[in-house]
Design a protein around this motif. Structure first.
Motif, PDB file in Angstrom:
ATOM      1  N   TYR A  38      61.847  51.467  53.209  1.00 37.56           N
ATOM      2  CA  TYR A  38      62.300  50.122  52.891  1.00 37.56           C
ATOM      3  C   TYR A  38      62.561  49.951  51.399  1.00 37.56           C
ATOM      4  O   TYR A  38      63.343  49.124  50.981  1.00 37.56           O
ATOM      5  N   GLY A  39      61.865  50.724  50.619  1.00 36.39           N
ATOM      6  CA  GLY A  39      62.017  50.599  49.166  1.00 36.39           C
ATOM      7  C   GLY A  39      63.236  51.326  48.628  1.00 36.39           C
ATOM      8  O   GLY A  39      63.428  51.390  47.422  1.00 36.39           O
ATOM      9  N   GLY A  40      64.022  51.893  49.500  1.00 34.49           N
ATOM     10  CA  GLY A  40      65.193  52.612  49.007  1.00 34.49           C
ATOM     11  C   GLY A  40      66.307  51.678  48.595  1.00 34.49           C
ATOM     12  O   GLY A  40      67.299  51.520  49.290  1.00 34.49           O
ATOM     13  N   LEU A  41      66.125  51.061  47.452  1.00 40.55           N
ATOM     14  CA  LEU A  41      67.099  50.083  46.994  1.00 40.55           C
ATOM     15  C   LEU A  41      68.249  50.773  46.266  1.00 40.55           C
ATOM     16  O   LEU A  41      68.060  51.775  45.588  1.00 40.55           O
ATOM     17  N   ARG A  42      69.411  50.240  46.419  1.00 42.95           N
ATOM     18  CA  ARG A  42      70.558  50.750  45.669  1.00 42.95           C
ATOM     19  C   ARG A  42      70.857  49.784  44.540  1.00 42.95           C
ATOM     20  O   ARG A  42      70.489  48.611  44.587  1.00 42.95           O
ATOM     21  N   GLY A  43      71.533  50.305  43.532  1.00 42.16           N
ATOM     22  CA  GLY A  43      71.731  49.434  42.379  1.00 42.16           C
ATOM     23  C   GLY A  43      72.949  49.774  41.553  1.00 42.16           C
ATOM     24  O   GLY A  43      73.924  50.339  42.048  1.00 42.16           O
ATOM     25  N   ALA A  44      72.811  49.442  40.293  1.00 43.44           N
ATOM     26  CA  ALA A  44      73.965  49.453  39.411  1.00 43.44           C
ATOM     27  C   ALA A  44      74.516  50.852  39.152  1.00 43.44           C
ATOM     28  O   ALA A  44      75.675  50.994  38.782  1.00 43.44           O
TER      29      ALA A  44
END
Lengths: 217, 858
Positions: B502-508
């Motif tokens: 769940y913590g696999g966030l994508r970003g800039a």
């Protein structure tokens, strides 16, 4: 035999921790080979046998480690003092303190598991077997820890131990009256101090990880 | 740089010039925000009634401020030079340089001097050659273009900071919504506003992002990387970072290719390589996003380091895949050799990056060895070398993130031992400041860019991307943990797996990478961007917002907020040695064994090269103890300055007596004459040393010459210190009875030239008072930077007792400590002797110390 050897459990109701689901003879064999190597094919190991381990020589707390192997408190329930020699089962008992945590442990088991390990550590600190880590004992520990540095004066080791003791007192007792005396760290205090460290996930040796050590056969 | 130049070089530029009312932008201005002419630059209100109102108000601030500036813009051709000079401008407008308002500009014609005789010198020089019609000297001029870029950058940063400030003023909002989400929303609103005004909002340019915004965040992460957890879980992290990212990229790329094939006319033209490229861009977990969210939820260290470590280390994979597919997309045919080369390049990129980082780290550590005389620039070395490492790695297309982390990790232990305490604090604060500003800017610009960019919304593509992204992540984590758990001692529970997935966030980073794509080869860039932004927003908003409640719901273990105590340090070290010993006894060469070997090697060789002086020999435990004691001492002094002593400190010093009161009292009477003499000797020696050390230190620090300090100030400080002393009497006198007091080291830290500022000469007093605490320990007296002569062996005369240290020592009769003292005073004579011996350096040096000042003051 096995149940009595289990370090953290009382003989009538052996802790399930001591009875691993599977027993790998391979690991026991390995340890047994090592044991024989250390004891020079004798049935028991004496203190002198540990001198033959070259890597241990550099270990600052070498004395304490070797001592722990012969400490009867670690070997058997309700006994005290020092053993002169230990056999293979004793050796395994000591090793079993370094088992890794298991997935299927419930809260209570975890707690016992944790206490077992901490008890072992506590006994290493408490060299006079009085159930308390006194200031002097604590100083000895720190001094040994720092003994790798020959040019270090004892003073700094002492002051660190004193500082730690003070801290322990303030953690465990809180506010104390001026005439109160904090005699030493009891096991309960010791537990308190270790709260921040996940001992159950730290105090283990990789070698024992495949399966739990099976000393209870 | 006319107002019309739309292609601004900097990303942060708002083309405010276009806002000129008489330029084309005028009529396009929307009616809602009235031109707030007499409106001062509005700051976001600090405690607005509703968050929305605040956001809106602050949001309007920037464009309005720019609007306000609009009419003031000079725009050479468009507007006559505004000037406050008494004469009207004649004919040809003179270009003014806004930065030098006030008429000190050298540029304007000479006529000015007649109006303003004061401005003679600058005007004379340049004005001579002019044959043009005389023109009044402009007293005040405006040249916005001159300052435009830095001005706008500052405005953006200011906006970012004010936003951050705003969020923390209203805790209720930031408790529910992570800051990153709020910042993106702010960015969206600002972008929308700029667009609404008819301007082109700036876009997060990839160069700016990779060269300026990203490095501070990564350096901060690398420098303060919890090394222990990181190395202990390195295997797991690597598997997640490498295998996991590869899996994500190929799974996603493959599936997206299938979707494109089936998806209809709009998608048919997108080839496999383009899809794989897309997959590799979007599959990497983003460190910025992860940090932003995970730092707020205070998850336990293991999970934090697993997810965060993955996000850091997957950079190498991303870089390689990105360049690989970008290249391949231009090839006619991809041969097996290309693939092998690509595989090889992965090792080159990752290990090369680490190598570059290590080299710079070692150089930085080595440099810091020699900075003891120029403390001021110490922090700069850390920043510069790390930045150089990053740039050097980027130069060769190596992984810059890996280089930064490696350099930070390598240099830290040595640099920390070498530099002063102040420099260390500086480094810490600068890193934190830069990284948080960068992070804020990144999220704001993510929002702004979303509004600004061209979008091509394809439902099929976007939805399937999002879906497959989530599926790939979950599958990857499940399969990999199943595999990893076979080797891990501390197994990852299903809860852990869930949080990791769940913590696999994508970003800039994904956004910027995609933005870097070349339009020529990737015509579908806009669609990619849209899909990526959607995924980013989904992960940051949905996952970022729900992760906190989920963590609570699942009762995932949280981080224990304990400050590291000396006991913990002792126990940890003890445990380390114990485990090493057990491994040795087992005859098994495992983790601890090699760590121990490495430590020994480090101590024996590396430290000697990289750390100056005795500190290289200092064991970790002592170093740690010093650090901690110093912190306490500083706390003590600081709180003393305020006049209030924190309970934590006071508890400790009261406890001071407790461990062993009795033995101490028994020792006291036994103190023989020889012993006393010996103590005195030790004191003398130490005092001498301290004096010298402190002096030599004085010369080279921020306050170049302490003697230049005004006498008045000195006096004032001393008075203050006295007052402080009196306030602190309770605490200080208590330890005085305890001979083997642990405060000794605290005092020693005080004496540590590295730790103490020179100008604290007088401020040191409060700490000096601690010294009597440990009469037996020679170091304790180090701290008193008094003249050694005072100790000259003569017992102090009674009248000396009236001032200086003795006063403090006598203090025990104060009510608070009365009861402490009396029980043990059966041996008061020797006690007194003891104290006197201690105190005698005190009174004498005081006047002497003051001597240099007295003549000056008079």
């Amino acid at each position: 035999l096995g149940a009595a050897l289990c370090p953290g459990s009382s003989p009538p109701s052996p802790s399930p921790l001591c009875f691993p689901p599977t027993v790998t003879s391979e690991q026991i064999e390995h340890l047994h080979r090592r044991f024989k190597q250390l004891s020079r094919d004798q049935l028991t190991i004496r203190k002198e046998n540990f001198d033959s381990i070259p890597d241990l020589e550099f270990n600052p707390i070498r004395g304490k480690i070797v001592h722990a192997f012969f400490d009867k408190r670690n070997l058997r329930q309700e006994s005290d003092g020092l053993a002169d020699e230990i056999n293979f089962e004793d050796f395994l008992t000591i090793m079993s303190y370094f088992r890794p945590i298991e997935m299927n442990m419930d809260e209570e088991q975890l707690d016992r598991f944790r206490k077992e390990k901490l008890k072992f550590l506590f006994h290493m600190y408490d060299s006079d077997h009085d159930g308390k880590i006194t200031l002097q004992e604590y100083r000895n520990v720190v001094e040994e820890l720092l003994s790798g540095n020959p040019h270090l004066e004892k003073e700094s080791a002492r002051s660190i131990a004193d500082g730690a003791m003070m801290e322990a007192a303030s953690i465990c007792v809180g506010q104390m009256g001026p005439d109160q005396v904090y005699e030493g760290i009891t096991f309960e205090d010791f537990l308190k101090m270790w709260q921040g460290i996940d001992i159950e996930t730290k105090m283990h040796v990789r070698f024992l990880n495949m399966e739990t050590i099976a000393h209870c056969y | 740089m006319g107002p019309g130049s739309a292609a601004a070089p900097a990303a942060l530029r708002l083309s405010a010039g276009r806002l000129l009312p008489h330029a084309a932008g005028g009529p396009r201005r929307p009616p809602e925000p009235p031109p707030p002419f007499p409106f001062p630059f509005p700051r976001p209100p600090l405690s607005p009634p509703a968050p929305a109102a605040m956001g809106a108000a602050a949001l309007r601030a920037l464009p309005w401020a720019l609007l306000l500036l609009g009419p003031l813009l000079p725009g050479q051709g468009l507007q006559a030079t505004p000037t406050l000079a008494s004469e009207p401008p004649q004919g040809q407008p003179v270009q003014l340089r806004g930065g030098e308002m006030g008429g000190f500009t050298p540029a304007p014609p000479a006529s000015a001097q007649e109006i303003h005789p004061l401005n003679k010198q600058p005007a004379n020089g340049s004005g001579e050659g002019h044959a043009k019609p005389r023109k009044a000297f402009p007293v005040l001029g405006i040249d916005y273009t001159h300052v435009r870029i830095p001005f706008e950058i500052s405005l953006w940063i200011l906006l970012a900071c004010l936003m951050k400030l705003g969020f923390h003023v209203i805790p209720s909002v930031s408790n529910i919504v992570p800051e990153s989400c709020l910042l993106i929303v702010v960015g969206l609103l600002v972008g929308g506003l700029i667009k609404g005004v008819g301007e082109k909002p700036p876009i997060l340019k990839s160069d700016i992002f990779f060269l300026f915004l990203l490095p501070p965040i990564i350096l901060d992460a690398g420098y303060f990387l919890p090394l222990r957890q990181f190395t202990e879980n390195l295997g797991t992290i690597l598997i997640f970072a490498v295998v996991g990212t590869l899996w994500n990229a190929f799974f996603l790329g493959g599936l997206m290719y299938a979707v494109c094939q089936l998806g209809g006319p709009g998608l048919n033209h997108i080839g496999l390589l383009a899809n794989l490229l897309f997959g590799s861009i979007i599959s990497a977990v983003d460190p910025v996003a992860v940090l932003a969210v995970f730092e707020e939820i205070h998850i336990n260290e293991l999970l934090h380091i697993l997810v965060f470590g993955e996000s850091l280390l997957n950079d190498a994979v991303t870089v390689v895949l990105y360049h690989l597919f970008e290249e391949f997309a231009n090839f006619e045919q991809v041969t097996i050799i290309d693939i092998i080369l690509g595989f090889l390049s992965f090792f080159v990129v990752s290990l090369g990056g680490v190598f570059v980082g290590v080299i710079y780290g070692v150089i930085a550590a080595f440099t810091s060895r020699f900075t003891s005389h120029i403390r001021v620039i110490e922090p700069l070395f850390v920043f510069l070398y790390s930045y150089m490492a990053y740039l050097s790695a980027e130069l060769f297309h190596l992984s810059g993130i890996m280089a930064l982390i490696a350099s930070g990790v390598v240099m830290r232990p040595y640099v920390e031992a070498n530099i002063s305490h102040k420099s260390h604090t500086t480094i810490k604060y600068f890193l934190k400041m830069w990284s948080s500003v960068s992070e804020t800017l990144i999220f704001i610009f993510l929002g702004v860019s979303t509004v600004a960019g061209h979008h091509y919304w394809n439902w099929t593509f976007v939805i399937s991307t999002l879906l497959f992204c989530l599926i790939a992540r979950v599958l990857g984590v499940l399969v990999l943990t199943w595999f990893i758990n076979k080797f891990r001692i501390v197994k990852l529970t299903p809860k852990d797996q869930f949080i990791i997935a769940y913590g696999g966030l994508r970003g800039a980073i994904a956004f910027s990478l995609c933005y870097l794509l070349d339009y020529k080869h990737f015509g579908m860039r806009d669609m990619f961007l849209t899909a990526i932004i959607t995924v980013i927003f989904f992960t940051v908003f949905v996952q970022g917002m729900t992760i906190r409640p989920l963590v609570d719901l699942l009762a995932v273990k949280k981080k224990q907020e304990t400050k590291r105590s000396i006991n913990e340090e002792i126990h940890t070290q003890f445990l380390d040695h114990l485990l090493t010993g057990i491994e040795d006894i087992c005859g098994h060469y495992g983790h601890h064994h090699w760590k121990d070997k490495l430590n020994r090697f480090n101590k024996k060789y590396v430290k000697k090269c990289l750390i100056a002086g005795e500190r290289s020999k200092e064991p970790q435990l002592i170093a740690f103890y010093h650090k901690m004691e110093m912190k306490q001492a500083i706390e003590l002094v600081e709180s003393g300055g305020i006049g209030k002593i924190p309970s934590a400190v006071s508890t400790v010093s009261i406890q001071n007596i407790n461990p062993k009161t009795l033995p101490v009292e028994r020792i006291l009477p036994a103190l023989s004459k020889d012993k006393e003499e010996e103590i005195r000797k030790i004191l003398r020696n130490n005092l001498q040393k301290t004096r010298q050390r402190l002096r030599s230190y004085n010369r080279h620090t921020l306050v170049a010459d302490p003697y230049e300090e005004a006498w008045n100030q000195m006096l004032l400080r001393r008075q203050k210190a006295r007052q402080l002393e009196q306030k602190m009497n309770n605490y200080l006198t208590v330890p005085a009875h305890k001979l083997d007091s642990p405060t000794m080291s605290r005092a020693r830290i005080g004496s540590d030239p590295l730790a103490y500022e020179p100008k604290a000469d007088s401020e040191n007093l409060p700490i000096i008072t601690i010294d009597p605490a440990s009469p037996q320990s020679p170091e304790s007296v180090d701290l008193m930077n008094e003249e050694p002569k005072g100790c000259g062996g003569l017992p102090p005369s009674p009248e000396e007792d009236e001032e200086g240290l003795v006063m403090r020592v006598k203090e025990p009769s104060s009510p608070g400590t009365d009861d402490v003292f009396t029980p043990g005073t059966g041996d008061s004579p020797s006690n007194q002797r003891m104290l006197r011996c201690l105190s005698d350096p005190g009174p004498r040096p005081e006047p002497e110390e003051g001597e240099p000042f007295i003549p000056k003051g008079q």
